[in-house]
Design a protein around this motif. Structure first.
Motif, PDB file in Angstrom:
ATOM      1  N   ILE A 241      -9.973 -19.861 -64.706  1.00  0.00           N
ATOM      2  CA  ILE A 241      -9.412 -19.447 -63.588  1.00  0.00           C
ATOM      3  C   ILE A 241     -10.442 -18.216 -62.937  1.00  0.00           C
ATOM      4  O   ILE A 241     -10.930 -17.565 -63.965  1.00  0.00           O
ATOM      5  CB  ILE A 241      -8.203 -18.252 -63.905  1.00  0.00           C
ATOM      6  N   VAL A 242     -10.572 -18.073 -61.717  1.00  0.00           N
ATOM      7  CA  VAL A 242     -11.715 -17.243 -61.188  1.00  0.00           C
ATOM      8  C   VAL A 242     -10.990 -16.551 -60.034  1.00  0.00           C
ATOM      9  O   VAL A 242     -11.657 -15.578 -59.329  1.00  0.00           O
ATOM     10  CB  VAL A 242     -13.062 -18.036 -60.646  1.00  0.00           C
ATOM     11  N   ARG A 243      -9.918 -16.698 -59.605  1.00  0.00           N
ATOM     12  CA  ARG A 243      -9.442 -16.095 -58.570  1.00  0.00           C
ATOM     13  C   ARG A 243      -7.902 -16.117 -58.567  1.00  0.00           C
ATOM     14  O   ARG A 243      -7.522 -17.188 -59.033  1.00  0.00           O
ATOM     15  CB  ARG A 243      -9.892 -16.371 -56.987  1.00  0.00           C
ATOM     16  N   ILE A 244      -7.168 -15.397 -57.793  1.00  0.00           N
ATOM     17  CA  ILE A 244      -5.992 -15.346 -57.641  1.00  0.00           C
ATOM     18  C   ILE A 244      -5.367 -14.645 -56.391  1.00  0.00           C
ATOM     19  O   ILE A 244      -5.783 -13.633 -55.883  1.00  0.00           O
ATOM     20  CB  ILE A 244      -4.893 -14.152 -58.713  1.00  0.00           C
ATOM     21  N   ASP A 245      -4.623 -15.657 -55.816  1.00  0.00           N
ATOM     22  CA  ASP A 245      -4.136 -15.586 -54.247  1.00  0.00           C
ATOM     23  C   ASP A 245      -2.414 -15.016 -54.479  1.00  0.00           C
ATOM     24  O   ASP A 245      -1.951 -15.816 -54.935  1.00  0.00           O
ATOM     25  CB  ASP A 245      -4.425 -16.770 -53.655  1.00  0.00           C
ATOM     26  N   ILE A 246      -2.431 -13.989 -53.583  1.00  0.00           N
ATOM     27  CA  ILE A 246      -0.761 -13.660 -53.580  1.00  0.00           C
ATOM     28  C   ILE A 246      -0.427 -13.698 -52.032  1.00  0.00           C
ATOM     29  O   ILE A 246      -0.968 -13.080 -51.342  1.00  0.00           O
ATOM     30  CB  ILE A 246      -0.882 -12.112 -54.140  1.00  0.00           C
ATOM     31  N   SER A 247       0.838 -14.382 -51.942  1.00  0.00           N
ATOM     32  CA  SER A 247       1.689 -14.218 -50.647  1.00  0.00           C
ATOM     33  C   SER A 247       2.925 -13.889 -51.093  1.00  0.00           C
ATOM     34  O   SER A 247       3.862 -13.654 -49.937  1.00  0.00           O
ATOM     35  CB  SER A 247       1.516 -15.674 -49.863  1.00  0.00           C
ATOM     36  N   ASN A 248       3.432 -13.557 -52.162  1.00  0.00           N
ATOM     37  CA  ASN A 248       4.572 -13.250 -52.574  1.00  0.00           C
ATOM     38  C   ASN A 248       5.003 -11.584 -52.020  1.00  0.00           C
ATOM     39  O   ASN A 248       3.930 -10.865 -52.528  1.00  0.00           O
ATOM     40  CB  ASN A 248       5.029 -13.201 -54.033  1.00  0.00           C
ATOM     41  N   GLU A 249       5.873 -11.619 -51.293  1.00  0.00           N
ATOM     42  CA  GLU A 249       6.181 -10.044 -50.806  1.00  0.00           C
ATOM     43  C   GLU A 249       6.686  -9.246 -51.753  1.00  0.00           C
ATOM     44  O   GLU A 249       6.666  -7.854 -51.650  1.00  0.00           O
ATOM     45  CB  GLU A 249       7.201 -10.051 -49.523  1.00  0.00           C
ATOM     46  N   GLN A 250       7.182  -9.611 -53.112  1.00  0.00           N
ATOM     47  CA  GLN A 250       7.462  -8.728 -54.182  1.00  0.00           C
ATOM     48  C   GLN A 250       6.255  -8.189 -55.108  1.00  0.00           C
ATOM     49  O   GLN A 250       6.517  -7.165 -55.562  1.00  0.00           O
ATOM     50  CB  GLN A 250       8.679  -9.416 -55.160  1.00  0.00           C
ATOM     51  N   ILE A 251       5.047  -9.088 -55.058  1.00  0.00           N
ATOM     52  CA  ILE A 251       4.182  -8.733 -55.993  1.00  0.00           C
ATOM     53  C   ILE A 251       3.183  -7.569 -55.595  1.00  0.00           C
ATOM     54  O   ILE A 251       2.994  -7.751 -54.265  1.00  0.00           O
ATOM     55  CB  ILE A 251       3.369  -9.925 -56.355  1.00  0.00           C
ATOM     56  N   THR A 252       2.912  -6.680 -56.382  1.00  0.00           N
ATOM     57  CA  THR A 252       2.158  -5.420 -55.740  1.00  0.00           C
ATOM     58  C   THR A 252       0.709  -5.501 -56.475  1.00  0.00           C
ATOM     59  O   THR A 252       0.667  -6.124 -57.647  1.00  0.00           O
ATOM     60  CB  THR A 252       2.737  -4.154 -55.985  1.00  0.00           C
ATOM     61  N   THR A 253      -0.041  -4.958 -56.101  1.00  0.00           N
ATOM     62  CA  THR A 253      -1.432  -4.376 -56.811  1.00  0.00           C
ATOM     63  C   THR A 253      -1.013  -3.339 -57.919  1.00  0.00           C
ATOM     64  O   THR A 253       0.121  -2.663 -57.920  1.00  0.00           O
ATOM     65  CB  THR A 253      -2.472  -3.923 -55.702  1.00  0.00           C
ATOM     66  N   ILE A 254      -1.873  -2.977 -58.563  1.00  0.00           N
ATOM     67  CA  ILE A 254      -1.556  -2.028 -59.720  1.00  0.00           C
ATOM     68  C   ILE A 254      -1.227  -0.516 -58.976  1.00  0.00           C
ATOM     69  O   ILE A 254      -0.517   0.327 -59.349  1.00  0.00           O
ATOM     70  CB  ILE A 254      -2.740  -1.691 -60.693  1.00  0.00           C
ATOM     71  N   LYS A 255      -1.815  -0.406 -57.752  1.00  0.00           N
ATOM     72  CA  LYS A 255      -1.569   0.862 -57.206  1.00  0.00           C
ATOM     73  C   LYS A 255      -0.228   0.867 -56.122  1.00  0.00           C
ATOM     74  O   LYS A 255       0.158   1.442 -55.587  1.00  0.00           O
ATOM     75  CB  LYS A 255      -2.681   1.141 -56.105  1.00  0.00           C
ATOM     76  N   GLY A 256       0.355  -0.393 -55.926  1.00  0.00           N
ATOM     77  CA  GLY A 256       1.637  -0.544 -55.412  1.00  0.00           C
ATOM     78  C   GLY A 256       1.472  -1.301 -53.838  1.00  0.00           C
ATOM     79  O   GLY A 256       2.604  -1.423 -53.363  1.00  0.00           O
ATOM     80  N   PHE A 257       0.311  -1.701 -53.583  1.00  0.00           N
ATOM     81  CA  PHE A 257       0.241  -2.301 -52.388  1.00  0.00           C
ATOM     82  C   PHE A 257       0.743  -3.836 -52.307  1.00  0.00           C
ATOM     83  O   PHE A 257       0.392  -4.427 -53.343  1.00  0.00           O
ATOM     84  CB  PHE A 257      -1.276  -2.166 -51.894  1.00  0.00           C
ATOM     85  N   LYS A 258       1.280  -4.117 -51.099  1.00  0.00           N
ATOM     86  CA  LYS A 258       2.004  -5.493 -51.218  1.00  0.00           C
ATOM     87  C   LYS A 258       1.632  -6.290 -49.764  1.00  0.00           C
ATOM     88  O   LYS A 258       1.253  -5.296 -49.005  1.00  0.00           O
ATOM     89  CB  LYS A 258       3.315  -5.535 -51.566  1.00  0.00           C
ATOM     90  N   VAL A 259       2.229  -7.399 -49.444  1.00  0.00           N
ATOM     91  CA  VAL A 259       2.263  -8.051 -48.197  1.00  0.00           C
ATOM     92  C   VAL A 259       3.164  -6.980 -47.314  1.00  0.00           C
ATOM     93  O   VAL A 259       4.100  -6.608 -47.920  1.00  0.00           O
ATOM     94  CB  VAL A 259       2.946  -9.412 -48.411  1.00  0.00           C
ATOM     95  N   GLY A 260       2.586  -6.707 -46.001  1.00  0.00           N
ATOM     96  CA  GLY A 260       3.325  -5.805 -45.222  1.00  0.00           C
ATOM     97  C   GLY A 260       2.843  -4.611 -45.128  1.00  0.00           C
ATOM     98  O   GLY A 260       3.108  -3.756 -44.075  1.00  0.00           O
TER      99      GLY A 260
END
Length: 187
Positions: free
Chosen positions: A98-117
């Motif tokens: 695994i070299v990269r992780i792509d997120i399009s799920n609106e519920q998943i956040t970064t460690i700092k809490g950022f998300k889609v939207g």
């Protein structure tokens, strides 16, 4: 007697601190399954880390990862995703890792809490001096906001937020260089 009493108190304080730190580390590492509550870091998500094989990641996350995309040259790159839940997470795999992780799920956040939207302004404000802004080279609409870490140990990783023309995050991804910066994924 006074020396022994101070030593005893210092030793007790040391033990109490060690117990608290141990409990904190255990709770941080306690997540053993990949869920929508998993947080994306620059080098992984939940229990899955960049550098793991698909089998290692599946075991660590308690979720079977299945192939979701493979171009003609699979050795170059392919994608895997959770067989069932959570949706909207794709793992780029190169040479079996695994070299990269792509997120399009609106519920998943970064460690700092950022998300889609979230807005470009929110991202830029949260990482002062660490965001490189590049106009989306494919469409010219929206931007790629790239978080560049300051810590030398993390210099091979990036977190990229892709925004639309309205200035809101549409997807985000993290991983190692150079794959995390591939604009078209495996294509």
């Amino acid at each position: 007697m006074l020396k022994i009493n101070i030593f005893t108190k210092l030793f007790a304080l040391f033990i109490a601190t060690a117990v608290i730190v141990s409990m904190w580390a255990t709770s941080v590492n306690a997540q053993v399954q990949l869920t929508e509550r998993s947080k994306l870091a620059i080098n992984g998500i939940g229990p899955i880390r960049v550098g793991m094989t698909v089998a290692e990641a599946s075991r660590a996350a308690g979720v079977r990862l299945i192939k979701s995309y493979a171009p003609p040259n699979e050795e170059f790159c392919s994608y895997f995703k959770p067989q069932e839940q959570p949706q909207g997470i794709n793992f780029m795999v190169t040479k079996g890792r695994i070299v990269r992780i792509d997120i399009s799920n609106e519920q998943i956040t970064t460690i700092k809490g950022f998300k889609v939207g979230d807005t470009e302004e929110q991202i830029i404000k949260a990482y002062p001096g660490q965001i490189r802004i590049i106009k989306n080279p494919l469409s010219g609409r929206g931007n790629n906001l790239t978080f560049v870490p300051r810590d030398a140990a993390d210099s091979n990783y990036r977190l990229i937020f892709q925004t639309g023309i309205e200035g809101r995050v549409r997807y985000f991804r993290s991983g190692q260089l150079p794959q995390v910066e591939y604009i078209e994924g495996c294509s």
